[in-house]
Design a protein around this motif. Structure first.
Motif, PDB file in Angstrom:
ATOM      1  N   VAL A  49      32.647  77.738  79.155  1.00 46.17           N
ATOM      2  CA  VAL A  49      31.900  78.781  78.437  1.00 46.17           C
ATOM      3  C   VAL A  49      32.822  79.623  77.565  1.00 46.17           C
ATOM      4  CG1 VAL A  49      30.590  80.913  78.727  1.00 46.17           C
ATOM      5  CG2 VAL A  49      29.988  78.884  80.059  1.00 46.17           C
ATOM      6  N   ASN A  50      33.978  79.992  78.095  1.00 46.35           N
ATOM      7  CA  ASN A  50      34.877  80.900  77.387  1.00 46.35           C
ATOM      8  C   ASN A  50      35.801  80.167  76.423  1.00 46.35           C
ATOM      9  OD1 ASN A  50      34.815  82.121  80.568  1.00 46.35           O
ATOM     10  ND2 ASN A  50      34.119  83.435  78.912  1.00 46.35           N
ATOM     11  N   VAL A  51      36.192  80.851  75.381  1.00 45.78           N
ATOM     12  CA  VAL A  51      37.094  80.274  74.378  1.00 45.78           C
ATOM     13  C   VAL A  51      38.454  80.018  75.015  1.00 45.78           C
ATOM     14  CG1 VAL A  51      38.243  80.686  72.172  1.00 45.78           C
ATOM     15  CG2 VAL A  51      35.888  81.476  72.529  1.00 45.78           C
ATOM     16  N   ARG A  52      38.997  78.814  74.789  1.00 46.86           N
ATOM     17  CA  ARG A  52      40.323  78.507  75.331  1.00 46.86           C
ATOM     18  C   ARG A  52      41.356  79.479  74.790  1.00 46.86           C
ATOM     19  NH1 ARG A  52      39.121  72.883  73.782  1.00 46.86           N
ATOM     20  NH2 ARG A  52      38.086  71.904  75.563  1.00 46.86           N
ATOM     21  N   SER A  56      39.479  85.786  79.338  1.00 50.49           N
ATOM     22  CA  SER A  56      38.394  85.408  80.252  1.00 50.49           C
ATOM     23  C   SER A  56      38.459  83.933  80.629  1.00 50.49           C
ATOM     24  CB  SER A  56      37.038  85.732  79.616  1.00 50.49           C
ATOM     25  OG  SER A  56      36.905  85.106  78.358  1.00 50.49           O
ATOM     26  N   TYR A  57      39.011  83.110  79.748  1.00 49.52           N
ATOM     27  CA  TYR A  57      39.141  81.681  80.046  1.00 49.52           C
ATOM     28  C   TYR A  57      39.986  81.474  81.298  1.00 49.52           C
ATOM     29  CZ  TYR A  57      40.330  76.723  79.468  1.00 49.52           C
ATOM     30  OH  TYR A  57      40.498  75.367  79.670  1.00 49.52           O
ATOM     31  N   TYR A  58      41.052  82.254  81.424  1.00 45.08           N
ATOM     32  CA  TYR A  58      41.976  82.091  82.541  1.00 45.08           C
ATOM     33  C   TYR A  58      41.491  82.760  83.820  1.00 45.08           C
ATOM     34  CZ  TYR A  58      45.126  80.307  78.998  1.00 45.08           C
ATOM     35  OH  TYR A  58      45.684  79.558  77.992  1.00 45.08           O
ATOM     36  N   GLU A  59      40.321  83.335  83.780  1.00 40.66           N
ATOM     37  CA  GLU A  59      39.747  83.966  84.963  1.00 40.66           C
ATOM     38  C   GLU A  59      38.603  83.144  85.541  1.00 40.66           C
ATOM     39  OE1 GLU A  59      38.916  88.113  84.201  1.00 40.66           O
ATOM     40  OE2 GLU A  59      40.758  88.303  83.019  1.00 40.66           O
ATOM     41  N   ASN A  60      38.562  81.860  85.157  1.00 39.12           N
ATOM     42  CA  ASN A  60      37.588  80.920  85.702  1.00 39.12           C
ATOM     43  C   ASN A  60      38.294  79.643  86.127  1.00 39.12           C
ATOM     44  OD1 ASN A  60      34.771  82.087  85.335  1.00 39.12           O
ATOM     45  ND2 ASN A  60      35.576  82.316  83.265  1.00 39.12           N
ATOM     46  N   ILE A  67      40.954  70.686  81.883  1.00 42.21           N
ATOM     47  CA  ILE A  67      42.388  70.987  81.948  1.00 42.21           C
ATOM     48  C   ILE A  67      43.177  70.069  81.012  1.00 42.21           C
ATOM     49  CG2 ILE A  67      44.436  70.918  83.443  1.00 42.21           C
ATOM     50  CD1 ILE A  67      42.670  71.971  85.712  1.00 42.21           C
ATOM     51  N   TYR A  68      42.791  68.795  80.955  1.00 47.85           N
ATOM     52  CA  TYR A  68      43.426  67.888  79.988  1.00 47.85           C
ATOM     53  C   TYR A  68      43.215  68.385  78.554  1.00 47.85           C
ATOM     54  CZ  TYR A  68      44.414  64.164  83.407  1.00 47.85           C
ATOM     55  OH  TYR A  68      44.912  63.425  84.447  1.00 47.85           O
ATOM     56  N   ARG A  69      41.997  68.790  78.228  1.00 49.76           N
ATOM     57  CA  ARG A  69      41.709  69.292  76.878  1.00 49.76           C
ATOM     58  C   ARG A  69      42.489  70.569  76.599  1.00 49.76           C
ATOM     59  NH1 ARG A  69      35.198  68.558  77.610  1.00 49.76           N
ATOM     60  NH2 ARG A  69      35.055  66.320  77.119  1.00 49.76           N
ATOM     61  N   TRP A  70      42.582  71.428  77.621  1.00 50.07           N
ATOM     62  CA  TRP A  70      43.345  72.678  77.476  1.00 50.07           C
ATOM     63  C   TRP A  70      44.813  72.387  77.191  1.00 50.07           C
ATOM     64  CZ3 TRP A  70      47.317  74.067  80.836  1.00 50.07           C
ATOM     65  CH2 TRP A  70      47.869  75.337  80.612  1.00 50.07           C
ATOM     66  N   MET A  71      45.383  71.420  77.901  1.00 47.64           N
ATOM     67  CA  MET A  71      46.792  71.080  77.673  1.00 47.64           C
ATOM     68  C   MET A  71      47.020  70.631  76.229  1.00 47.64           C
ATOM     69  SD  MET A  71      48.404  69.371  81.132  1.00 47.64           S
ATOM     70  CE  MET A  71      47.060  68.346  81.688  1.00 47.64           C
ATOM     71  N   CYS A 124      48.565  78.030  87.529  1.00 49.58           N
ATOM     72  CA  CYS A 124      49.409  77.341  86.542  1.00 49.58           C
ATOM     73  C   CYS A 124      48.860  77.504  85.130  1.00 49.58           C
ATOM     74  CB  CYS A 124      49.550  75.863  86.914  1.00 49.58           C
ATOM     75  SG  CYS A 124      50.955  75.521  88.008  1.00 49.58           S
ATOM     76  N   LEU A 125      47.543  77.394  84.969  1.00 52.26           N
ATOM     77  CA  LEU A 125      46.944  77.616  83.653  1.00 52.26           C
ATOM     78  C   LEU A 125      47.191  79.050  83.201  1.00 52.26           C
ATOM     79  CD1 LEU A 125      45.527  74.894  84.367  1.00 52.26           C
ATOM     80  CD2 LEU A 125      43.510  75.782  83.178  1.00 52.26           C
ATOM     81  N   TRP A 126      46.979  79.985  84.103  1.00 48.11           N
ATOM     82  CA  TRP A 126      47.150  81.404  83.782  1.00 48.11           C
ATOM     83  C   TRP A 126      48.596  81.702  83.412  1.00 48.11           C
ATOM     84  CZ3 TRP A 126      49.716  85.815  85.062  1.00 48.11           C
ATOM     85  CH2 TRP A 126      49.126  87.026  84.699  1.00 48.11           C
TER      86      TRP A 126
END
Length: 334
Positions: A49-52, A56-60, A67-71, A124-126
């Motif tokens: 839902v949240n923009v990468r 707020s993205y890092y709080e979900n 996660i692959y797409r985020w990387m 790790c994402l955060w």
């Protein structure tokens, strides 16, 4: 002896029934989670839902696919700072990636060894989100900026990619990561199944190979888990205690206390909780990486592995404070 749940006026009472005498005795209890299914649904509803890159993205929590797409996205946006390194593939042929913050000496951080511990990959994402935006902030994290000038950070968001992907649709773990010692099981259906031989799983083999290849430059090894709020150090497979960690573990716990007022208990793994073979921090320490820690993140049992998304940010803030404490100590003692 039988356990009997009786619903009375929208409340649940628990009785223990003894066969001898036929009497029923009440047993005290308390409900920790009234709606487990509802909590699970809240954890997965905001995956994309949240923009990468937004706070707020890092709080979900996020699925393995996301996660692959985020990387891909975060490395593209911060190509001057980040590098994505392919180190192998999983049993189900999913790629295994390490994200590297470009610098000199290194600190390793891994997440998601145990698939059901979702707060671990969330950290790790955060962490990557935090450090990759430092150059764009007016009020910077000066300590982190200094650390980035002196260290590479190898960050592996999810080691057990198959298991993590599986937990988004099933409540169990796919593949074990233990080796045969007291405390492990040789039965495949047990959670503590040790596998047929050390490093039998392709994920473990890929990570072990990468760390061995870089052990002369990796100055600290940190692995994130949940739950129990602990700062653990070697050893877990024996009651012996390493000589390099106790004071630093206490400092890390104090840094957390200053940040969020949460109490994390420091100690050697086996002495603090129980004998547990196959711990990656033990392995890294015996490999020659002097500073090696396992963090058991929030909470202490109320939600356990179903930590609500609202707990992600404070958990990450306190874990970051401890990581910085360890990294600063390593920097001062190079």
């Amino acid at each position: 002896m039988y356990f009997l749940f009786v619903v009375m006026n929208d409340s649940v009472k628990l009785f223990v029934l003894y066969l001898t005498g036929g009497c029923a005795l009440p047993l005290l209890f308390r409900v920790l989670m009234g709606d487990v299914q509802g909590i699970i649904e809240k954890q997965t509803v905001n995956d994309t839902v949240n923009v990468r890159g937004s706070s707020s993205y890092y709080e979900n929590y996020h699925s393995m696919q996301e996660i692959y797409r985020w990387m891909e996205a975060v490395v593209k946006v911060h190509s001057d700072l980040l590098q994505k390194i392919y180190i192998g593939s999983s049993y189900e042929k999913r790629p295994l990636y390490v994200l590297k913050e470009k610098s000199k000496n290194a600190i390793w951080i891994d997440c998601g060894i145990h698939a059901r511990e979702w707060i671990s990959p969330a950290f790790c994402l955060w962490f990557i989100g935090h450090v990759s935006t430092q150059s764009h902030l007016i009020t910077r994290d000066r300590t982190m900026t200094t650390l980035l000038e002196h260290f590479d950070f190898y960050v592996m968001p999810v080691i057990n990619v198959d298991g993590y992907a599986y937990t988004w649709s099933h409540p169990s773990v796919r593949s074990p990561f233990l080796k045969g010692c007291p405390g492990a099981s040789h039965f495949e259906c047990q959670e503590t199944y040790c596998g047929p031989y050390p490093e039998s799983e392709p994920e473990v083999k890929a990570v072990a190979r990468f760390i061995r290849d870089h052990k002369d430059t990796i100055k600290a090894y940190i692995t994130m888990h949940s739950y129990s709020q602990l700062v653990l150090f070697p050893y877990s497979y024996t009651m012996n205690k390493s000589k390099d960690h106790e004071d630093l573990a206490q400092k890390a716990a104090k840094a957390i206390k200053r940040t969020t007022w949460k109490t994390y208990r420091p100690g050697a793994g086996a002495q603090t909780i129980y004998l547990a073979p196959g711990g990656s921090d033990d392995w890294a320490y015996d490999l020659g990486i002097k500073y090696s820690f396992t963090f058991e993140l929030r909470d202490t049992g109320t939600y356990g592995f179903l930590l609500p998304p609202r707990e992600i940010k404070p958990t990450c803030l306190e874990a970051l404070s401890a990581v910085k404490e360890i990294a600063q100590h390593v920097l001062q003692n190079l």
